[in-house]
Scaffold this active site. Sequence first.
Site, mmCIF file in Angstrom:
data_model
loop_
_atom_site.group_PDB
_atom_site.id
_atom_site.type_symbol
_atom_site.label_atom_id
_atom_site.label_comp_id
_atom_site.label_asym_id
_atom_site.label_seq_id
_atom_site.Cartn_x
_atom_site.Cartn_y
_atom_site.Cartn_z
ATOM 1 C CG ASP A 25 20.360 -75.607 32.166
ATOM 2 O OD1 ASP A 25 20.937 -76.119 31.405
ATOM 3 O OD2 ASP A 25 19.112 -75.667 31.457
ATOM 4 C CG ASP A 67 18.690 -72.904 28.426
ATOM 5 O OD1 ASP A 67 18.347 -73.942 27.667
ATOM 6 O OD2 ASP A 67 17.894 -72.105 28.616
ATOM 7 C CG HIS A 69 18.365 -70.384 24.232
ATOM 8 N ND1 HIS A 69 17.882 -71.563 23.673
ATOM 9 C CD2 HIS A 69 17.557 -70.149 25.500
ATOM 10 C CE1 HIS A 69 17.201 -72.190 24.919
ATOM 11 N NE2 HIS A 69 16.939 -71.434 25.625
ATOM 12 C CG HIS A 73 15.834 -70.130 21.005
ATOM 13 N ND1 HIS A 73 14.654 -70.552 21.724
ATOM 14 C CD2 HIS A 73 16.582 -70.980 20.510
ATOM 15 C CE1 HIS A 73 14.925 -71.996 21.463
ATOM 16 N NE2 HIS A 73 16.067 -72.158 20.774
ATOM 17 C CG HIS A 104 16.128 -67.880 28.998
ATOM 18 N ND1 HIS A 104 14.772 -68.026 28.131
ATOM 19 C CD2 HIS A 104 16.615 -69.347 28.951
ATOM 20 C CE1 HIS A 104 14.869 -69.167 27.849
ATOM 21 N NE2 HIS A 104 15.720 -69.981 28.085
ATOM 22 C CE LYS A 129 19.748 -77.732 28.821
ATOM 23 N NZ LYS A 129 18.663 -76.611 28.881
ATOM 24 C CB CYS A 174 16.469 -77.896 32.126
ATOM 25 S SG CYS A 174 16.120 -76.919 30.643
#
Length: 227
Positions: A25, A67, A69, A73, A104, A129, A174
């Site tokens: 990330d 990351d 989203h 989310h 984010h 993810k 993470c």
Amino acid sequence: MMSVKGLKFEKNILLGKQDALIVIDMQNDFIPGGALPVEGGDEIIDGINDMMKFFKSKDSTIVLSQDWHPKGHLSFASNHPNKNPGDEFQSEDGAIGPILWPDHCVQGKKGANFHRRLRKKEVRAIIRKGINPLIDSYSVFLENDKRTETGLSGYLKTLNITRIFICGLALDYCCYFSAIDGISLGFDTYFLIELTKGIDQPQNNISNALNDMKSKGVKFVKTTDLK
Ligand code: VGL
Ligand code: ZN
């Protein structure tokens, strides 16, 4: 952060085809100036770039996680009435929590892009993810429901990779969950502590994460001991 008692470092690790560097990330939103900035996140970019070059020179595989989203989310505080980023929130199945986040890494937005100075040349795969609006995914292997696979484990096993080295952001989210899952999925798992920075929320989250990794068999190594 480095004050965890009895943190030992492995020495003289010879890298090869069986190894993967997993860079977690390294996206604009986690770097100072972004939506969920991790203090010092920008300071590890150069070291991670050097590691990518070094692992490639040893025939090792390099994977990035991102990351990613959907907007709205469920891990975003903005999606919960009267909640703010940092507020505690834990869904029963563990899919969201233990705290809520600012919006984010929204798919397709600048904040979700990798930092412009991060090398991409040696990267073999990118795992996205956190794409299910109802489930967070701190780990690059398993979403927070502990059931949904990202597919990285199978990918690495297909390439006969047995040993993984974790770095990136954030140490206590993470990176930590990825390392713990790495162990439970049978990988010999190393943590590149110099090349991570943590959020440390709730209080003592970083030292709790380091202690838990230690107790679960994650190994710690300094970049200078990789050969
Ligand atoms: C992360 C919080 C929320 C991370 C991702 O990359 O550590 N932390 N989403
Ligand atoms: Zn996230």
